[in-house]
Design a protein around this motif. Structure first.
Motif, mmCIF file in Angstrom:
data_model
loop_
_atom_site.group_PDB
_atom_site.id
_atom_site.type_symbol
_atom_site.label_atom_id
_atom_site.label_comp_id
_atom_site.label_asym_id
_atom_site.label_seq_id
_atom_site.Cartn_x
_atom_site.Cartn_y
_atom_site.Cartn_z
ATOM 1 N N THR A 68 0.849 -1.191 0.000
ATOM 2 C CA THR A 68 0.000 0.000 0.000
ATOM 3 C C THR A 68 0.886 1.243 0.000
ATOM 4 O OG1 THR A 68 -1.821 -1.118 1.106
ATOM 5 C CG2 THR A 68 -1.738 1.276 1.336
ATOM 6 N N HIS A 80 -2.948 10.710 -3.069
ATOM 7 C CA HIS A 80 -3.108 9.454 -3.791
ATOM 8 C C HIS A 80 -2.908 8.300 -2.811
ATOM 9 C CE1 HIS A 80 -1.589 6.231 -6.610
ATOM 10 N NE2 HIS A 80 -2.743 6.549 -7.136
ATOM 11 N N SER A 82 -2.952 3.999 -2.923
ATOM 12 C CA SER A 82 -3.030 2.780 -3.716
ATOM 13 C C SER A 82 -2.868 1.600 -2.765
ATOM 14 C CB SER A 82 -1.915 2.767 -4.765
ATOM 15 O OG SER A 82 -1.923 1.561 -5.488
ATOM 16 N N LYS A 84 -2.908 -2.548 -1.828
ATOM 17 C CA LYS A 84 -2.513 -3.824 -2.421
ATOM 18 C C LYS A 84 -2.942 -4.978 -1.522
ATOM 19 C CE LYS A 84 -0.054 -1.722 -5.595
ATOM 20 N NZ LYS A 84 -0.732 -1.215 -6.695
ATOM 21 N N GLU A 113 -7.861 2.120 -5.151
ATOM 22 C CA GLU A 113 -7.002 3.267 -5.451
ATOM 23 C C GLU A 113 -7.855 4.519 -5.567
ATOM 24 O OE1 GLU A 113 -3.551 4.462 -8.696
ATOM 25 O OE2 GLU A 113 -4.222 2.382 -8.537
ATOM 26 N N GLU A 115 -7.308 8.911 -6.173
ATOM 27 C CA GLU A 115 -6.465 10.088 -6.369
ATOM 28 C C GLU A 115 -7.382 11.298 -6.425
ATOM 29 O OE1 GLU A 115 -2.934 11.729 -9.299
ATOM 30 O OE2 GLU A 115 -3.830 9.773 -9.678
#
Length: 143
Positions: A68, A80, A82, A84, A113, A115
């Motif tokens: 992550t 942002h 993201s 995982k 995710e 942004e």
């Protein structure tokens, strides 16, 4: 032609010299970023953090052992995220209008995710579908 090549080479040197990535400790992040991590990602273990100093932008990247990644601006505001390995973005970070849209139209799918910037929110769902919302949280389009 020689002047253009010399100018391009000089510009490349300036750009590479200006890019200054350096490792930082979590306690060196802005207070707002530290609080964010403690509040929303306390159960994650930090792998590393770094400060990126680019010509037009400065930011912090924090990477956790599960993959992550969170990017913060220089003031410590997240830009942002993201996630995982089965992790998902906490829905508390999204505007209620986006959460409502997701519950109604994609109820069994996690956001992996997100942004955001001044104009829009971009989300990616676990199945790979990407959605773009305006700053008020209204769906603009699917990507």
């Amino acid at each position: 032609m020689k002047k253009i090549l010399a100018l391009a080479a000089a510009l490349a040197i300036v750009v590479s010299a200006a890019a200054n990535d350096r490792p930082v400790r979590i306690d060196q992040l802005p207070a707002k970023a530290q609080k964010f991590i403690k509040e929303y990602f306390a159960d994650h273990q930090v792998s590393y953090a770094k400060y990126d100093n680019e010509l037009s932008d400065q930011n912090y990247d924090v990477v956790f052992t599960d993959g992550t990644n969170i990017e913060f601006n220089r003031r410590g505001e997240w830009r942002h995220i993201s996630c995982k390995r089965g992790a998902s973005v906490p829905t508390e970070l999204l505007p209620q209008s986006i959460v409502g849209y997701l519950r109604q139209n994609h109820p069994d799918t996690n956001v992996v995710e997100v942004e955001r910037d001044r104009h829009e929110w971009e989300l990616q769902l676990a199945g790979g579908l990407e959605l773009v919302f305006d700053k008020r949280g209204h769906l603009k389009h699917y990507d």
